[in-house]
Scaffold this active site. Structure first.
Site, PDB file in Angstrom:
ATOM      1  N   CYS A 116      66.332   7.495  41.549  1.00  0.00           N
ATOM      2  CA  CYS A 116      65.397   7.841  40.478  1.00  0.00           C
ATOM      3  C   CYS A 116      64.153   6.947  40.495  1.00  0.00           C
ATOM      4  O   CYS A 116      64.273   5.721  40.460  1.00  0.00           O
ATOM      5  CB  CYS A 116      66.108   7.711  39.137  1.00  0.00           C
ATOM      6  SG  CYS A 116      65.032   7.839  37.701  1.00  0.00           S
ATOM      7  N   TRP A 168      75.293  11.570  35.383  1.00  0.00           N
ATOM      8  CA  TRP A 168      75.362  10.389  36.252  1.00  0.00           C
ATOM      9  C   TRP A 168      76.787   9.823  36.232  1.00  0.00           C
ATOM     10  O   TRP A 168      77.354   9.578  35.172  1.00  0.00           O
ATOM     11  CB  TRP A 168      74.384   9.315  35.796  1.00  0.00           C
ATOM     12  CG  TRP A 168      72.933   9.676  35.926  1.00  0.00           C
ATOM     13  CD1 TRP A 168      72.036   9.851  34.914  1.00  0.00           C
ATOM     14  CD2 TRP A 168      72.196   9.862  37.143  1.00  0.00           C
ATOM     15  NE1 TRP A 168      70.786  10.152  35.415  1.00  0.00           N
ATOM     16  CE2 TRP A 168      70.852  10.161  36.785  1.00  0.00           C
ATOM     17  CE3 TRP A 168      72.531   9.817  38.501  1.00  0.00           C
ATOM     18  CZ2 TRP A 168      69.856  10.407  37.727  1.00  0.00           C
ATOM     19  CZ3 TRP A 168      71.538  10.063  39.441  1.00  0.00           C
ATOM     20  CH2 TRP A 168      70.222  10.350  39.057  1.00  0.00           C
ATOM     21  N   ARG A 190      69.331  13.404  26.104  1.00  0.00           N
ATOM     22  CA  ARG A 190      69.653  13.366  27.533  1.00  0.00           C
ATOM     23  C   ARG A 190      70.146  11.980  27.927  1.00  0.00           C
ATOM     24  O   ARG A 190      69.742  10.974  27.350  1.00  0.00           O
ATOM     25  CB  ARG A 190      68.434  13.746  28.363  1.00  0.00           C
ATOM     26  CG  ARG A 190      68.010  15.201  28.211  1.00  0.00           C
ATOM     27  CD  ARG A 190      66.913  15.539  29.211  1.00  0.00           C
ATOM     28  NE  ARG A 190      67.386  15.366  30.573  1.00  0.00           N
ATOM     29  CZ  ARG A 190      66.661  14.837  31.558  1.00  0.00           C
ATOM     30  NH1 ARG A 190      65.418  14.430  31.336  1.00  0.00           N
ATOM     31  NH2 ARG A 190      67.154  14.727  32.767  1.00  0.00           N
ATOM     32  N   VAL A 191      71.021  11.944  28.916  1.00  0.00           N
ATOM     33  CA  VAL A 191      71.569  10.688  29.433  1.00  0.00           C
ATOM     34  C   VAL A 191      70.798  10.348  30.701  1.00  0.00           C
ATOM     35  O   VAL A 191      71.020  10.951  31.759  1.00  0.00           O
ATOM     36  CB  VAL A 191      73.081  10.827  29.703  1.00  0.00           C
ATOM     37  CG1 VAL A 191      73.619   9.572  30.380  1.00  0.00           C
ATOM     38  CG2 VAL A 191      73.814  11.096  28.396  1.00  0.00           C
ATOM     39  N   THR A 192      69.876   9.410  30.600  1.00  0.00           N
ATOM     40  CA  THR A 192      68.951   9.103  31.682  1.00  0.00           C
ATOM     41  C   THR A 192      69.076   7.653  32.124  1.00  0.00           C
ATOM     42  O   THR A 192      69.641   6.808  31.429  1.00  0.00           O
ATOM     43  CB  THR A 192      67.496   9.361  31.235  1.00  0.00           C
ATOM     44  OG1 THR A 192      67.195   8.510  30.103  1.00  0.00           O
ATOM     45  CG2 THR A 192      67.287  10.816  30.835  1.00  0.00           C
ATOM     46  N   VAL A 193      68.556   7.368  33.292  1.00  0.00           N
ATOM     47  CA  VAL A 193      68.372   6.009  33.783  1.00  0.00           C
ATOM     48  C   VAL A 193      66.870   5.741  33.832  1.00  0.00           C
ATOM     49  O   VAL A 193      66.080   6.691  33.994  1.00  0.00           O
ATOM     50  CB  VAL A 193      68.999   5.826  35.190  1.00  0.00           C
ATOM     51  CG1 VAL A 193      70.499   5.776  35.119  1.00  0.00           C
ATOM     52  CG2 VAL A 193      68.538   6.923  36.149  1.00  0.00           C
ATOM     53  N   GLU A 203      63.533   3.446  28.231  1.00  0.00           N
ATOM     54  CA  GLU A 203      62.213   3.914  28.658  1.00  0.00           C
ATOM     55  C   GLU A 203      61.719   3.009  29.787  1.00  0.00           C
ATOM     56  O   GLU A 203      61.499   1.815  29.600  1.00  0.00           O
ATOM     57  CB  GLU A 203      61.233   3.893  27.491  1.00  0.00           C
ATOM     58  CG  GLU A 203      59.781   4.144  27.859  1.00  0.00           C
ATOM     59  CD  GLU A 203      59.582   5.430  28.643  1.00  0.00           C
ATOM     60  OE1 GLU A 203      58.973   5.353  29.723  1.00  0.00           O
ATOM     61  OE2 GLU A 203      60.067   6.489  28.201  1.00  0.00           O
ATOM     62  N   SER A 204      61.538   3.568  30.972  1.00  0.00           N
ATOM     63  CA  SER A 204      61.267   2.769  32.168  1.00  0.00           C
ATOM     64  C   SER A 204      60.019   1.901  32.045  1.00  0.00           C
ATOM     65  O   SER A 204      60.021   0.734  32.446  1.00  0.00           O
ATOM     66  CB  SER A 204      61.150   3.680  33.388  1.00  0.00           C
ATOM     67  OG  SER A 204      60.009   4.522  33.309  1.00  0.00           O
ATOM     68  N   TYR A 220      57.145  16.339  39.192  1.00  0.00           N
ATOM     69  CA  TYR A 220      58.181  17.084  38.473  1.00  0.00           C
ATOM     70  C   TYR A 220      57.603  18.333  37.828  1.00  0.00           C
ATOM     71  O   TYR A 220      58.266  19.381  37.786  1.00  0.00           O
ATOM     72  CB  TYR A 220      58.828  16.190  37.408  1.00  0.00           C
ATOM     73  CG  TYR A 220      59.700  15.109  37.995  1.00  0.00           C
ATOM     74  CD1 TYR A 220      61.058  15.336  38.228  1.00  0.00           C
ATOM     75  CD2 TYR A 220      59.169  13.866  38.330  1.00  0.00           C
ATOM     76  CE1 TYR A 220      61.865  14.347  38.777  1.00  0.00           C
ATOM     77  CE2 TYR A 220      59.964  12.873  38.880  1.00  0.00           C
ATOM     78  CZ  TYR A 220      61.299  13.121  39.103  1.00  0.00           C
ATOM     79  OH  TYR A 220      62.095  12.147  39.659  1.00  0.00           O
TER      80      TYR A 220
END
Length: 332
Positions: free
Chosen positions: A57, A90, A124-127, A142-143, A188
């Site tokens: 990612c 994930w 949502r389950v995000t990295v 939040e990246s 995206y």
């Protein structure tokens, strides 16, 4: 798309495009901050925080790369999920190369980390995910904000390098904002577009922005001048995936990054900066995109190419500037 709804896993709860066929990225949910202040709710302390990432990612890669460039490997532990994401989201697959177990909870799936923080979580389950071992909760997912926290709040814990130097901060912030929509998110928007008009708009804006930054990099080594900054980290994690994935899989095939006179060498220059190459896993990157997006690649066939040489000469040393002295001094 899959998400948690009131703490329950649903496989049909999130639509990734709007009624015009445009990719619609959902906002992240956990937005607390780690601070340098020892009296803060989340103070910067070595050994307290844990980072959950996917090597595939680009958003998670930002935080992993910042951790490396800042020399925070011993201060912030990491768990790496499986690159293949299917209906259960994930997953932790410690027996697979490059993957790890969940070192904090022993979870099978990342969604369990989210519900450990909030049993009624919806989203949502995000990295990436930054977890606080002491308060037993997610600080932030939040990246861009995690990148900034690692760079600034932990400044006295790592190697002393800064990616957000005084005198450049306004330009760094403006550049990160400027590249987000057309480039970082633009790939995206093109790849997941639900119609021709949405795709055309996204891919046109993408290459207009890439052309503009190629021109900018003709006479400056990095995006904001003579030193590596957070803006370069944000750009790098998109560019390093571009020719292998976005060019074909997301139909961003107007040009390759390798075809650009300045962006191509700039990418190789960053890749060869100490602390960068070891955060790049092209096997995870290609497997994730080509196997996880069955709607774009129904047969889930992972291509063999292209053969990318990020170690090739970049000839950008003649431009003013270079990595901060602290990065040059790191023995990797």
């Amino acid at each position: 798309m899959n998400m948690l709804v009131d703490g329950e896993w649903r496989t049909d709860a999130y639509e990734s495009t709007n009624e015009d066929g445009e990719f619609d990225r959902q906002e992240t949910s956990f937005r607390d901050w780690v601070e340098a202040d020892p009296d803060a709710r989340f103070p910067a302390e070595a050994g307290r925080y844990h980072l959950y990432v996917s090597l595939a990612c680009p958003w998670a890669h930002r935080t992993l790369l910042t951790r490396s460039l800042k020399g925070l490997e011993d201060a912030i532990s990491v768990s790496v999920v499986d690159p293949f994401r299917e209906n259960d989201g994930w997953e932790f697959s410690p027996d697979r190369e490059g993957c790890t177990e969940d070192h904090v909870h022993g979870s099978d799936y990342l969604r369990e980390v989210y519900t450990a923080a909030d049993p009624e979580f919806t989203g949502r389950v995000t990295v990436p995910v930054l977890w606080d071992r002491e308060r037993e909760t997610i600080v932030n997912n939040e990246s861009e904000e995690i990148m900034r926290m690692l760079d600034t709040a932990f400044h006295g814990i790592g190697n002393g390098a800064t990616l957000y130097p005084e005198g450049y901060r306004e330009e760094i912030d403006a550049t990160i904002e400027d590249i987000y929509e057309p480039i970082n998110n633009g790939v995206y928007r093109a790849g997941f577009a639900g119609g021709q008009a949405a795709y055309d708009e996204a891919v046109t804006e993408l290459f207009d922005a890439l052309d503009r930054y190629d021109d900018l990099l003709e006479d400056r080594r990095y995006l904001c001048g003579p030193v590596v900054t957070e803006a370069d980290v944000a750009m790098f994690t998109t560019l390093v995936r571009f020719d292998a994935v976005y060019h074909t899989h997301f139909k961003c095939n107007v040009r390759r990054i390798a075809d650009y006179e300045n962006l191509g060498p700039y990418l190789r220059d960053l890749y060869q900066t100490p602390g960068v190459a070891e955060t790049v896993n092209m096997d995870h990157i290609t497997e994730h995109y080509y196997r996880s997006h069955a709607d774009l690649n129904p047969k889930r066939i992972v291509p063999k190419g292209p053969d990318l040489d990020f170690e090739a000469a970049h000839d950008r040393d003649a431009l003013p500037g270079g990595p901060p002295e602290e990065l040059d001094a790191i023995a990797r």
